[in-house]
Design an enzyme around this catalytic site. Structure first.
Site, PDB file in Angstrom:
ATOM      1  N   ARG A 160       0.468  -0.845  -0.187  1.00  0.00           N
ATOM      2  CA  ARG A 160       0.051   0.101  -0.250  1.00  0.00           C
ATOM      3  C   ARG A 160       1.365   1.902  -0.369  1.00  0.00           C
ATOM      4  O   ARG A 160       0.666   2.322   0.378  1.00  0.00           O
ATOM      5  CB  ARG A 160      -1.231  -0.639   1.218  1.00  0.00           C
ATOM      6  CG  ARG A 160      -1.912  -1.204   1.654  1.00  0.00           C
ATOM      7  CD  ARG A 160      -2.936  -1.077   0.244  1.00  0.00           C
ATOM      8  NE  ARG A 160      -3.377  -2.665  -0.148  1.00  0.00           N
ATOM      9  CZ  ARG A 160      -2.819  -3.658  -1.038  1.00  0.00           C
ATOM     10  NH1 ARG A 160      -2.042  -3.806  -1.415  1.00  0.00           N
ATOM     11  NH2 ARG A 160      -4.234  -4.300  -0.362  1.00  0.00           N
ATOM     12  N   SER A 239     -11.561   0.008   3.128  1.00  0.00           N
ATOM     13  CA  SER A 239     -10.652   0.163   4.399  1.00  0.00           C
ATOM     14  C   SER A 239     -10.297   1.641   5.193  1.00  0.00           C
ATOM     15  O   SER A 239      -9.478   1.836   4.127  1.00  0.00           O
ATOM     16  CB  SER A 239      -9.689  -1.221   3.918  1.00  0.00           C
ATOM     17  OG  SER A 239      -9.812  -2.746   3.779  1.00  0.00           O
ATOM     18  N   GLU A 343      -5.565   4.395   5.924  1.00  0.00           N
ATOM     19  CA  GLU A 343      -5.103   3.905   4.948  1.00  0.00           C
ATOM     20  C   GLU A 343      -5.850   5.530   3.611  1.00  0.00           C
ATOM     21  O   GLU A 343      -4.989   5.878   2.586  1.00  0.00           O
ATOM     22  CB  GLU A 343      -5.930   3.300   3.638  1.00  0.00           C
ATOM     23  CG  GLU A 343      -5.355   2.823   2.571  1.00  0.00           C
ATOM     24  CD  GLU A 343      -6.309   1.548   2.322  1.00  0.00           C
ATOM     25  OE1 GLU A 343      -6.255   0.983   1.271  1.00  0.00           O
ATOM     26  OE2 GLU A 343      -5.632   0.412   3.495  1.00  0.00           O
TER      27      GLU A 343
END
Length: 351
Positions: A160, A239, A343
């Site tokens: 990520r 998420s 995130e």
């Protein structure tokens, strides 16, 4: 190129949150994107780039500067080589690769947002990451004021993360190039256990491309991870937290806290994450810390379908959302000694 002033940004995000921008420009060609960026940089005006808005948390006061919405289009397929304009809708592009019989991104179906955002976040799900298929990224370098081509290695992909995320003020992604696989209508090897179970195959097996895509879409929909304007569980950024990656000592301390809180013999999720590191599940941590599906009483709550998604139930403010996020972070830290990291990108606010 469209220009608006005091323009609402909330409708451009999947959270449907955030105040207005001083100015909003919508660019439909690479040349317009570059011109808008150069103008803002030349004037010293703060610049906010917006694609699909699926990874943005914008403050209630909005953005004092120029918001640039990248709405370019372009889908060019040459054999197994695919080039996407940054503004292409990602989930539509995935569908077209499946229709073309090419494997490599079929398990990334249903992920909201634009193609240009995928290398920034190194988007991944259900056993695939874009870093495994991206061959190069064409971007405007704000430092040198040139259009550059970065190879996969130069993108510095990790979980990520990427060079673009590490240095967010430097590059504006214009196009993304992928090298896909012609596996005679079959998917890439199925790597994710949940997907394999749903397909009735073993890890490493291949299945028809359409079956892989449809199965992932069903799994995502069951977790509120496929956009639906009528379903408030999808008024989210997907998420909200990344899965923590812990060094060996940190993971040992974490396991001890798990045993202490949940009883001897309770083992947390653990996945290899490189030498000396282990990845665990943010969703598991949140649930075991007491933040179950549907948690909350205000207009911002945890999704009723998935503990990893924070949602706007309608009428929420960004501050409502952040208050919930802070509560979850503090609760997980108190319970297990692990600090969750958000995130989505925050604009004008922070946890």
């Amino acid at each position: 190129m469209q220009e608006l002033h005091d323009a609402p940004l909330a409708p451009l995000t999947t959270f449907r949150l955030g105040g207005p921008a001083t100015r909003l420009i919508t660019a439909t060609t690479d040349a317009e994107v570059i011109a808008a960026v150069r103008e803002a940089d030349g004037a010293g005006t703060p610049l906010l780039l917006i694609g699909g808005g699926s990874n943005l948390v914008i403050g209630d006061k909005g953005f004092e500067g120029t918001a640039l919405r990248i709405a370019t289009d372009g889908f060019r397929l040459d054999g197994t080589e695919l080039e996407l304009a940054a503004g292409e809708v990602w989930t539509d592009a995935v569908a077209r690769t499946v229709e073309a019989g090419l494997a490599g991104v079929e398990c990334l179906a249903g992920i909201p947002g634009s193609a240009g955002a995928t290398p920034i976040q190194n988007v991944g799900a259900y056993g695939q990451e874009v870093s495994s298929t991206i061959s190069e990224v064409i971007a405007y370098d704000r430092r040198t004021q040139e259009t550059v081509t970065l190879s996969n290695a130069e993108c510095a992909f990790s979980y990520r993360h990427s060079r673009f995320k590490a240095d967010p003020e430097r590059f504006v992604v214009l196009r993304v190039c992928f090298r896909l696989e012609d596996a005679q209508g079959l998917s890439g090897p199925v790597k994710y256990a949940e997907t394999a179970r749903a397909l009735g195959v073993g890890p490493g097996d291949r299945v028809p491309l359409a079956a892989a895509r449809e199965t992932v879409l069903k799994l995502r929909a069951g977790k509120g991870m496929v956009l639906d304007p009528e379903d408030h569980d999808t008024w989210s950024a997907g998420s909200f937290f990344t899965n923590p990656i812990l060094a060996d000592e940190e993971f040992a301390a974490f396991r001890a806290r798990v045993s202490e809180r949940l009883g001897e013999g309770t083992e947390p999720p653990a996945y290899a994450a490189g030498e000396g590191h282990t990845k665990t599940s943010a969703a598991w941590l949140i649930d075991k810390a007491g933040f179950t599906k549907g948690y909350g009483t205000g207009p911002a709550r945890i999704s009723t379908k998935h503990t990893l998604a924070l949602t706007n139930r309608g009428g929420a403010t960004t501050e409502d959302l952040l208050a919930l996020a802070r509560e979850v972070v503090a609760g997980v830290r108190d319970a297990f000694g692990v600090t969750l990291v958000n995130e989505p990108v925050t604009v004008g606010v922070s946890l």
